[in-house]
Write a protein that holds these residues in place. Structure first.
Motif, short mmCIF file in Angstrom:
data_model
loop_
_atom_site.label_atom_id
_atom_site.label_comp_id
_atom_site.label_asym_id
_atom_site.label_seq_id
_atom_site.Cartn_x
_atom_site.Cartn_y
_atom_site.Cartn_z
N GLY A 107 7.67 7.39 16.29
CA GLY A 107 8.25 7.01 15.01
C GLY A 107 7.48 7.54 13.81
O GLY A 107 7.82 7.25 12.68
N HIS A 108 6.42 8.29 14.06
CA HIS A 108 5.69 8.91 12.95
C HIS A 108 5.07 10.21 13.45
O HIS A 108 4.90 10.40 14.65
N VAL B 204 0.87 -1.17 0.00
CA VAL B 204 0.00 0.00 0.00
C VAL B 204 0.91 1.22 0.00
O VAL B 204 1.94 1.22 0.69
N ASN B 205 0.59 2.22 -0.75
CA ASN B 205 1.41 3.42 -0.90
C ASN B 205 2.63 3.23 -1.79
O ASN B 205 3.34 4.19 -2.08
N LEU C 290 0.83 2.63 12.85
CA LEU C 290 0.21 3.07 11.59
C LEU C 290 -0.24 1.87 10.75
O LEU C 290 0.52 0.93 10.53
N ILE C 291 -1.47 1.94 10.27
CA ILE C 291 -1.92 0.93 9.31
C ILE C 291 -1.24 1.21 7.96
O ILE C 291 -0.76 2.32 7.74
N PRO C 292 -1.20 0.21 7.06
CA PRO C 292 -0.43 0.39 5.81
C PRO C 292 -0.79 1.67 5.04
O PRO C 292 0.10 2.34 4.53
N ALA C 293 -2.08 2.01 4.98
CA ALA C 293 -2.48 3.17 4.18
C ALA C 293 -1.85 4.46 4.71
O ALA C 293 -1.62 5.40 3.96
N LEU C 294 -1.56 4.51 6.01
CA LEU C 294 -1.01 5.74 6.59
C LEU C 294 0.51 5.80 6.55
O LEU C 294 1.10 6.81 6.91
N GLN C 295 1.14 4.69 6.14
CA GLN C 295 2.60 4.68 6.14
C GLN C 295 3.15 5.38 4.90
O GLN C 295 3.49 4.75 3.92
N SER C 296 3.24 6.69 5.02
CA SER C 296 3.71 7.48 3.89
C SER C 296 4.14 8.84 4.39
O SER C 296 3.63 9.33 5.40
N TRP D 209 -1.89 12.01 -2.47
CA TRP D 209 -1.73 10.85 -1.59
C TRP D 209 -2.79 9.78 -1.89
O TRP D 209 -2.50 8.58 -1.94
N GLN E 126 -4.16 9.14 -4.62
CA GLN E 126 -3.79 8.42 -5.85
C GLN E 126 -2.79 7.30 -5.53
O GLN E 126 -2.84 6.23 -6.11
N MET E 127 -1.91 7.55 -4.56
CA MET E 127 -0.91 6.55 -4.22
C MET E 127 -1.46 5.46 -3.31
O MET E 127 -1.16 4.28 -3.49
N ALA E 128 -2.23 5.86 -2.32
CA ALA E 128 -2.65 4.89 -1.30
C ALA E 128 -3.93 4.17 -1.68
O ALA E 128 -4.09 2.98 -1.43
#
Lengths: 538, 392
Positions: B68-69, A325-326, B127-133, B321, B323-325
């Motif tokens: 860490g985020h 994802v991402n 963070l869930i995967p969608a937020l890891q950016s 974002w 568009q990417m996630a």
């Protein structure tokens, strides 16, 4: 409405407040008012001029800011309405929308569905609103930017008295003898004003480009909306979903057989209280199953040359990527996104052929649920034929076995077991947890011997050739908005008249700023600061 | 680190509170024509605000390091950040216009926002995967900054209305102004009630039947005035609900809402009883000397500064974002739609400023409505409407 004749003899179009030829204040409204309406430099617009043909009527309708604002407000209300209940694309796919809205949200939900609000953003009337905003953007801008441009280009360095008097900031200083405007000019230059002079009259101006901001951002918006329209042009847009099992290579939909994707491995990780940062422990205690990562190690192949239908294509590896994802995999115009997964889907089923009484085994077989063989040889004269296969088995209306889908959610088989002592074979119907024997006196049996599972990855394939238009439109829009919002167009007029100095000033916004600036420019001189004529009212 | 972080936030909160009194003090004295003293009070006010802001930055950085985020990933973190941006926006406008009165109104709103934020679970969440950016901090911080600057126009609008609206007779204007202030008081009511019951460790459990006819359990942290559908009390001796609602309505949220309204009403009535005046009338002396044109311009300026930032953060960065996630830049998710609604609202506001008669009072009312929309998107969309953004 009629044309406006000036003292100088020039006939001006309807809506003129400043004579185009001599700059006198003209027109009854302008002459009787204390302040000039400077919004478009008091110049006439096309929408005020003509109102005869139907084109003119449409033009003047869409050129009105009032109409524009109504369109914005209506779009706003409509958009908000669409969030009361979820749109159809967000409801569970296993239930018809007509039932879902009533079951979940009662009578209101039913009404919502009946009004078509479950697909509000693609309804004809919503699209009509957006299209009207687009038209309004074009016409509004053209109607204003041309006269504004002309007026600013042809503005007078030394406007007439009536013009100065009717500015919001205006003041007169009585002077005895000579007054030197040089120090003021210097101060103005220090504040980055550009200065024009004509017979001792000064026009200081800065940031005129800020006036073009609204038109620039409207152009950006128009390009953006145009980009949105392009999606409906064939070939511009692909949006497909594909499910790939581990180790499987599959044709990518939407690419006309050009690409194949292989799922080498699918990984799903949860956050671990032991291994991951201790700082998350408290949160993980409350909610232990938080996904850390899901990813597909994928390989992309491109087909070489042309193949006949049914022929195995020759594939060339073009890309390999761990899709997360991402972090989509991108190749040419396509992007592959990790969007979904299924863990532990049944993949292979194992059996062993046994004697029902002695339970002696005569060999094992493994059935690939996606690609079952017709016959399995077990050696020494033992073999099993697969007569029929139901991947997603259930009993049909006449209690005959049928399959609901091609996905092996509940596989069932009709086997024929051939053995040396029963050369014709014995038939058996095998499903999970049940075996049915037509003759009910079989000697042999296929005993269940375990399953193999596999992860399946859901990938979304996208091609969106409209993104460039949207990016360009968005960038132009941002430039325009910033240009218009963060700078102010300011002008200061200074004129010497019979022992008096007249100062007038105009800004398109932010009057306190210009007042402060004037006060710093005039400091150290004997001139009075111009007064704010709006303050007199109160 | 986590402890240092929350202490820094606490210090910031207390400092903002103290600064508010200094800004208020600077106004009281100015009636006595002691210009020097006035400026000293507001100088102390702004210095304390700056120290508080620095402390909150400290909270933000330490929490970022610890977690860490960027700490903008759940409702507590995001709402706190919004409060911080509100203070930042005030500081910027203060240095442009030098108006202490703005502090008297902005800082309490920021205090309410931060206190409200702390009612949500405060632990650091993974963070869930969608937020890891990296777009997490780019998009969320810009959007929050834009919203905060836009919200500053609400403070300006409020000042305008408190001075402008005639308090000698009751009218539609006084009614709506009181309603606006009541909204702020009810938020305070919610904070007081939620804090009290949480300090008392209140909990009562109910079994109930959800809309699919299945048994479910609900744990109330405030006494249940409203019980869930076909409830049955599990906790012995707990307060019994006065009413029951159908399964379609979320009883627990409705219960919290009613408690907040009740507490707000009691607070409001107490204030009215003690002062025997409308709340706006009590505040009116504070704004007596303020120049209405100046406040109007501050409001307009806030929108002008905030609108591009909001558009960039809440729409453009959001689209990049998404568009990417989520594979698409726009998907009509409720949070996206409400960002569009906010955008359209302020676009309408900016166009209305071109028309005559929309400056001054009408602008001020629009600023109030704009703030309601922002708060709705900030909070209600996450809590009431389910969507991709409801990760809190």
């Amino acid at each position: 409405m009629k044309e406006v004749k000036c003292e100088c003899g020039h006939i001006n179009p309807v809506g003129t407040a400043l004579c185009e030829a001599c700059g006198r204040v003209v027109g009854e409204e302008a002459e009787s008012s204390k302040l000039l309406d400077m919004r478009y430099e008091a110049s006439p617009r096309r929408s005020q001029n003509y109102n005869r043909t139907s084109v003119d009527k449409i033009w003047s309708f869409f050129s009105s800011v009032k109409v524009g604002i109504w369109l914005i407000v209506l779009t706003l209300i409509a958009s908000a309405l669409g969030t009361i209940f979820p749109q159809e694309m967000y409801i569970p796919p296993n239930m018809p929308a007509v039932d879902y809205y009533e079951d979940e949200y009662g009578t209101l939900g039913k009404l919502y569905y009946q009004l078509g609000f479950h697909n509000l953003y693609s309804s004809w009337w919503y699209l009509l609103l957006i299209a009207s905003i687009g038209i309004s953007l074009v016409i509004c801008s053209l109607d204003r930017v041309i006269p504004l441009y002309k007026a600013l280009k042809n503005q007078r360095t030394a406007p007439r008295e009536g013009f100065l008097k009717r500015q919001r900031l205006f003041g007169i200083t009585e002077t005895s003898g000579q007054i030197d405007l040089e120090s003021i000019k210097k101060n103005l230059k220090n504040k980055r004003y550009s200065i024009k002079e004509e017979n001792g009259s000064i026009l200081a101006e800065k940031n005129r480009f800020s006036r073009w901001g609204p038109y620039v951002n409207h152009i950006g918006l128009i390009i953006f909306l145009f980009g949105g329209l392009l999606r409906f042009v064939p070939g511009m847009y692909v949006d497909e979903v594909v499910w790939v099992r581990e180790e499987e290579t599959i044709e990518v939909p939407g690419t006309s057989g050009q690409f194949y994707v292989k799922n080498e491995k699918f990984i799903r990780q949860l956050y671990d209280q032991e291994k991951d940062d201790q700082v998350y422990n408290e949160a993980l205690k409350k909610n232990p199953a938080v996904i850390k990562n899901f990813q597909t190690d994928a390989v992309l192949y491109e087909k070489k040359g042309n193949t006949l239908p049914g022929e195995q294509p020759e594939l060339k590896q073009v890309e390999s990527h761990s899709i997360q994802v991402n972090k989509p995999m991108k190749y040419k115009d396509f992007a592959f996104y990790q969007t979904d997964y299924k863990l532990d889907e049944m993949h292979k089923m194992k059996f062993k052929l046994i004697d029902k009484k002695t339970e002696e085994s005569f060999g094992k077989l493994t059935v690939d649920l996606y690609d079952p063989k017709k016959k399995y040889e077990l050696g020494s004269g033992y073999s099993v034929e697969l007569l029929n296969y139901f991947p997603d088995f259930e009993f049909g209306e006449n209690s005959e076995p049928i399959t609901k889908s091609r996905i092996p959610n509940n596989p069932a088989f009709v086997f024929n077991m051939k053995t040396p002592d029963k050369p014709k074979g014995e038939t058996s119907f095998v499903a999970i947890q049940q075996t049915i024997e037509p003759q009910e006196n079989n000697k042999y049996k296929l005993a269940f011997d375990g399953i193999e599972t596999q992860n399946v990855s859901g990938l979304t394939i996208r091609k969106d050739m409209t993104l460039w238009y949207l990016a360009i439109g968005g960038t132009i829009f941002m430039i325009g908005v910033i240009q218009g919002a963060y700078w102010n167009h300011r002008r200061i007029w200074v004129q010497k008249k019979n022992g008096q100095v007249w100062i007038a000033a105009h800004t398109n916004k932010n009057w306190f700023g210009i007042k402060r600036e004037i006060s710093s420019i005039l400091s150290g001189t004997t001139l009075n600061e111009p007064a704010d004529q709006l303050d007199d009212k109160s | 680190m986590v402890e240092i972080s929350s202490n820094l936030l606490y210090i910031a909160f207390v400092l903002y509170l103290i600064a508010t009194f200094f800004f208020a003090g600077s106004i009281k004295i100015s009636k006595d024509k002691e210009e020097k003293k006035t400026s000293r009070w507001s100088l102390i006010g702004i210095v304390i605000t700056l120290i508080g802001f620095a402390s909150q930055i400290g909270y933000f950085i330490t929490r970022w390091i610890a977690g860490g985020h960027a700490p903008v990933s759940n409702l507590f973190e995001f709402t706190t950040f919004f409060g911080m941006m509100l203070v930042a926006a005030f500081i910027i406008i203060y240095f442009i216009y030098k108006t202490s009165i703005l502090g008297v109104f902005t800082l309490p709103v920021a205090l309410l926002v931060i206190a409200y934020a702390s009612m949500f679970p405060r632990e650091i969440t993974p963070l869930i995967p969608a937020l890891q950016s990296d777009w997490l901090h780019i998009h969320v911080t810009t959007a929050a900054a834009g919203e905060a600057i836009l919200a500053l126009s609400f403070a300006a609008g409020l000042i305008y209305l408190i001075k402008f609206v005639d308090q000698t007779k009751s009218s539609k204007r006084t009614f709506w102004l009181e309603t606006t202030l009541f909204g702020l008081i009810a938020t305070l009511g919610f904070i007081i009630v939620a804090t009290s019951f949480s300090l008392a460790d209140y909990e009562s459990k109910f079994n109930w039947v959800d809309k699919r006819g299945q048994e479910a359990e609900a744990a109330y942290h405030m006494p249940a005035l409203i019980g869930p559908h076909k409830y049955e009390s599990v906790t012995d001796g707990s307060f019994q609900p006065l009413a029951e609602v159908p399964a379609l309505i979320n009883a627990m949220k409705l219960n919290t809402f009613i408690w907040s309204l009740l507490a707000g009403t009691i607070l409001y009535l107490l204030i009215r009883l003690i002062f025997r005046k409308r709340v706006a009338a009590i505040l009116q002396p504070l704004v007596r000397k303020i120049d209405l044109n100046l406040v109007d311009e501050i409001g307009y300026r806030s929108v002008l500064i905030g609108f591009p930032i909001f558009t960039l953060g809440a729409l453009i960065f959001a689209m990049i974002w998404a568009q990417m996630a989520w594979t698409r830049f726009w998907g009509w998710d409720p949070k996206e739609v409400w960002a569009l609604v906010t955008f359209l609202f302020y676009a309408a506001f900016l166009h209305l400023r071109l028309s005559k008669g929309w400056h001054g009072e009408k602008s001020a009312w629009l600023a109030v409505i704009g703030f309601v929309i922002i708060m709705f998107n900030l909070i209600a969309v996450n809590l009431i409407i389910a969507g991709l953004h409801s990760y809190a």
